[in-house]
Motif scaffolding. Structure first.
Motif, short mmCIF file in Angstrom:
data_model
loop_
_atom_site.label_atom_id
_atom_site.label_comp_id
_atom_site.label_asym_id
_atom_site.label_seq_id
_atom_site.Cartn_x
_atom_site.Cartn_y
_atom_site.Cartn_z
N GLU A 1 26.74 -5.85 -0.55
CA GLU A 1 26.43 -5.26 0.74
C GLU A 1 25.41 -4.13 0.60
OE1 GLU A 1 29.84 -4.23 3.07
OE2 GLU A 1 30.90 -6.06 2.51
N ILE A 2 25.43 -3.44 -0.54
CA ILE A 2 24.40 -2.43 -0.78
C ILE A 2 23.03 -3.09 -0.82
CG2 ILE A 2 23.47 -0.85 -2.51
CD1 ILE A 2 26.29 -0.01 -3.17
N ALA A 3 22.95 -4.26 -1.44
CA ALA A 3 21.68 -4.99 -1.47
C ALA A 3 21.22 -5.31 -0.06
CB ALA A 3 21.85 -6.27 -2.29
N GLU A 4 22.17 -5.70 0.80
CA GLU A 4 21.83 -6.00 2.20
C GLU A 4 21.30 -4.77 2.91
OE1 GLU A 4 24.15 -7.23 6.36
OE2 GLU A 4 25.20 -7.30 4.44
N ILE A 5 21.95 -3.63 2.67
CA ILE A 5 21.52 -2.39 3.31
C ILE A 5 20.14 -1.97 2.82
CG2 ILE A 5 22.03 0.08 3.47
CD1 ILE A 5 25.04 -0.73 3.41
N LEU A 6 19.93 -2.08 1.50
CA LEU A 6 18.64 -1.67 0.94
C LEU A 6 17.50 -2.57 1.41
CD1 LEU A 6 19.72 -0.88 -2.73
CD2 LEU A 6 19.18 0.76 -0.92
N ASP A 7 17.84 -3.84 1.70
CA ASP A 7 16.81 -4.78 2.15
C ASP A 7 16.55 -4.70 3.64
OD1 ASP A 7 16.47 -5.71 -0.40
OD2 ASP A 7 17.82 -7.43 -0.16
N GLY B 1 15.17 -3.68 7.11
CA GLY B 1 13.80 -3.28 7.36
C GLY B 1 13.64 -1.99 8.13
N THR B 2 14.62 -1.64 8.94
CA THR B 2 14.49 -0.45 9.79
C THR B 2 15.74 0.40 9.68
OG1 THR B 2 15.53 -1.48 11.73
CG2 THR B 2 13.16 -1.86 11.43
N PRO B 3 15.66 1.67 10.08
CA PRO B 3 16.86 2.53 10.07
C PRO B 3 17.99 1.96 10.92
CG PRO B 3 14.90 3.87 10.28
CD PRO B 3 14.45 2.44 10.38
N ASP B 4 17.65 1.31 12.04
CA ASP B 4 18.70 0.72 12.89
C ASP B 4 19.43 -0.40 12.15
OD1 ASP B 4 18.19 2.42 14.97
OD2 ASP B 4 16.90 1.01 16.06
N GLU B 5 18.68 -1.18 11.37
CA GLU B 5 19.32 -2.25 10.59
C GLU B 5 20.22 -1.67 9.51
OE1 GLU B 5 15.95 -5.78 11.02
OE2 GLU B 5 15.90 -4.43 9.31
N VAL B 6 19.77 -0.56 8.91
CA VAL B 6 20.61 0.11 7.91
C VAL B 6 21.91 0.60 8.55
CG1 VAL B 6 20.79 2.11 6.39
CG2 VAL B 6 18.67 0.78 6.44
N ALA C 1 24.26 -2.30 9.25
CA ALA C 1 24.90 -2.80 8.04
C ALA C 1 26.02 -1.87 7.59
CB ALA C 1 23.87 -2.97 6.92
N ILE C 2 25.77 -0.55 7.69
CA ILE C 2 26.80 0.42 7.31
C ILE C 2 27.97 0.35 8.28
CG2 ILE C 2 27.27 2.89 7.10
CD1 ILE C 2 24.42 3.24 6.07
N LYS C 3 27.69 0.15 9.57
CA LYS C 3 28.78 0.06 10.55
C LYS C 3 29.66 -1.17 10.29
CE LYS C 3 29.91 0.12 15.46
NZ LYS C 3 30.93 -0.92 15.32
N ARG C 4 29.03 -2.29 9.88
CA ARG C 4 29.82 -3.49 9.58
C ARG C 4 30.79 -3.20 8.44
NH1 ARG C 4 24.90 -6.12 10.70
NH2 ARG C 4 24.35 -6.24 8.48
N HIS C 5 30.31 -2.47 7.42
CA HIS C 5 31.20 -2.10 6.32
C HIS C 5 32.29 -1.16 6.80
CE1 HIS C 5 32.68 -0.91 2.43
NE2 HIS C 5 32.46 0.34 2.74
N HIS C 6 31.91 -0.19 7.64
CA HIS C 6 32.91 0.75 8.17
C HIS C 6 34.00 0.01 8.92
CE1 HIS C 6 34.54 3.33 11.38
NE2 HIS C 6 34.49 4.29 10.47
N ASP C 7 33.61 -0.97 9.75
CA ASP C 7 34.59 -1.72 10.53
C ASP C 7 35.53 -2.51 9.62
OD1 ASP C 7 33.43 -0.72 12.79
OD2 ASP C 7 32.29 -2.55 13.26
N ARG C 8 34.99 -3.08 8.54
CA ARG C 8 35.84 -3.82 7.60
C ARG C 8 36.82 -2.88 6.90
NH1 ARG C 8 31.11 -7.03 6.89
NH2 ARG C 8 30.32 -5.62 5.29
N VAL C 9 36.32 -1.68 6.52
CA VAL C 9 37.19 -0.71 5.86
C VAL C 9 38.30 -0.26 6.82
CG1 VAL C 9 37.29 1.61 4.90
CG2 VAL C 9 35.45 0.07 4.22
N ALA C 10 37.94 -0.04 8.08
CA ALA C 10 38.94 0.40 9.06
C ALA C 10 40.00 -0.68 9.26
CB ALA C 10 38.26 0.74 10.38
N ALA C 11 39.56 -1.95 9.33
CA ALA C 11 40.52 -3.03 9.50
C ALA C 11 41.45 -3.14 8.30
CB ALA C 11 39.77 -4.36 9.71
N ARG C 12 40.88 -2.97 7.10
CA ARG C 12 41.71 -3.03 5.90
C ARG C 12 42.68 -1.85 5.85
NH1 ARG C 12 44.83 -5.79 2.83
NH2 ARG C 12 44.90 -5.13 0.63
#
Length: 267
Positions: A67-73, A75-80, A83-94
């Motif tokens: 997922e870090i690779a996805e974030i680093l790739d 293209g824009t701050p909004d995409e970053v 990607a971080i929000k998707r990880h946050h949501d997964r962490v919250a669900a877990r």
């Protein structure tokens, strides 16, 4: 001229270990600005501080490397941010899952003193329609609903009416690959369509108990049956069964579920 620094200096400056930097190079996450063709020494530029810092912070948040690779790739701050929000949501669900598991520990610890009433009943052979699925135990909750939907849709298409509550039989105890037979008693012949087939639920003596509510602590029912069978020196003669007297459904609250857990046993 671009200022380059050896891997040791870059590691100290970014608070990343040399081992981690070599791994990030191998994965393409943080490739050195230059690798000496003769010695193989890695050298990094000042411009790579920002990327290294982002990787370090993401690892502190336990973001997986993929997922870090996805974030680093991105293209824009909004995409970053997305990607971080998707990880946050997964962490919250877990975290919610872990909180639920933690909340159930009291009932697990109290298990030796908490036993359900076990009774015996005799069943006559019953014609059934059945559908068998193979699934890991971890995926069973997600797969069993759609499988029942297919079973009932096939019966409806054939004009066959269920004559009793649906159930399941567990053919294996391997949690990595359960063989689960979904069945429903029927009042007419069932045509085999390659997935749905006809069978007979064997008659005989059953040791059974009633589990009420959701299935988070269904182990209490199984352990109560196991204890009862062991104390009476009975021998199971077939797979464990669940009969859904009040089955899960869109309009049924989990606390209203009522399930008979049964095991065929010797008399």
């Amino acid at each position: 001229m671009t200022t380059l620094m050896p891997i040791g200096v870059f590691a100290h400056a970014t608070r990343l270990s040399v081992r981690a930097l070599r791994n990030y190079d191998r994965l393409g996450l943080l490739v050195p600005a230059r690798i000496d063709p003769g010695s193989g020494y890695r050298r990094y530029s000042l411009e790579q501080f920002a990327r290294a810092g982002l990787i370090r912070r993401l690892r502190e948040l336990e973001v997986p490397l993929a997922e870090i690779a996805e974030i680093l790739d991105a293209g824009t701050p909004d995409e970053v941010k997305a990607a971080i929000k998707r990880h946050h949501d997964r962490v919250a669900a877990r975290a919610a899952e872990l909180a639920a598991i933690s909340g159930g520990l009291d009932s697990v610890l109290a298990e030796p003193t908490r036993w359900l009433h076990v009774y015996e009943r005799v069943r006559t052979p019953q014609p059934i329609a059945r559908l068998t699925i193979r699934t890991p135990l971890s995926d069973l909750a997600e797969r069993i609903g759609p499988a029942y939907a297919r079973l009932f849709a096939a019966l409806d298409a054939q004009g066959v009416t269920p004559s009793g509550p649906p159930g399941t039989r567990y053919g294996t105890d391997d949690p990595d690959e359960l063989s689960v037979e979904l069945f429903v008693p029927v009042d007419g012949p069932v045509r085999d369509d390659g997935e749905i087939g006809a069978a007979e639920l064997p008659g005989g003596l059953l040791a059974a108990t009633i589990h009420e509510g959701g299935y988070e602590d269904v182990e209490t029912a199984y352990r109560s049956l196991g204890r009862w069978i062991a104390e009476r020196d009975r021998v199971p003669t077939g797979p464990a069964e669940e009969l859904y007297l009040v089955a899960p459904g869109p309009s049924v609250a989990p606390e209203a579920y009522r399930t008979e857990i049964a095991w065929p046993v010797t008399a």
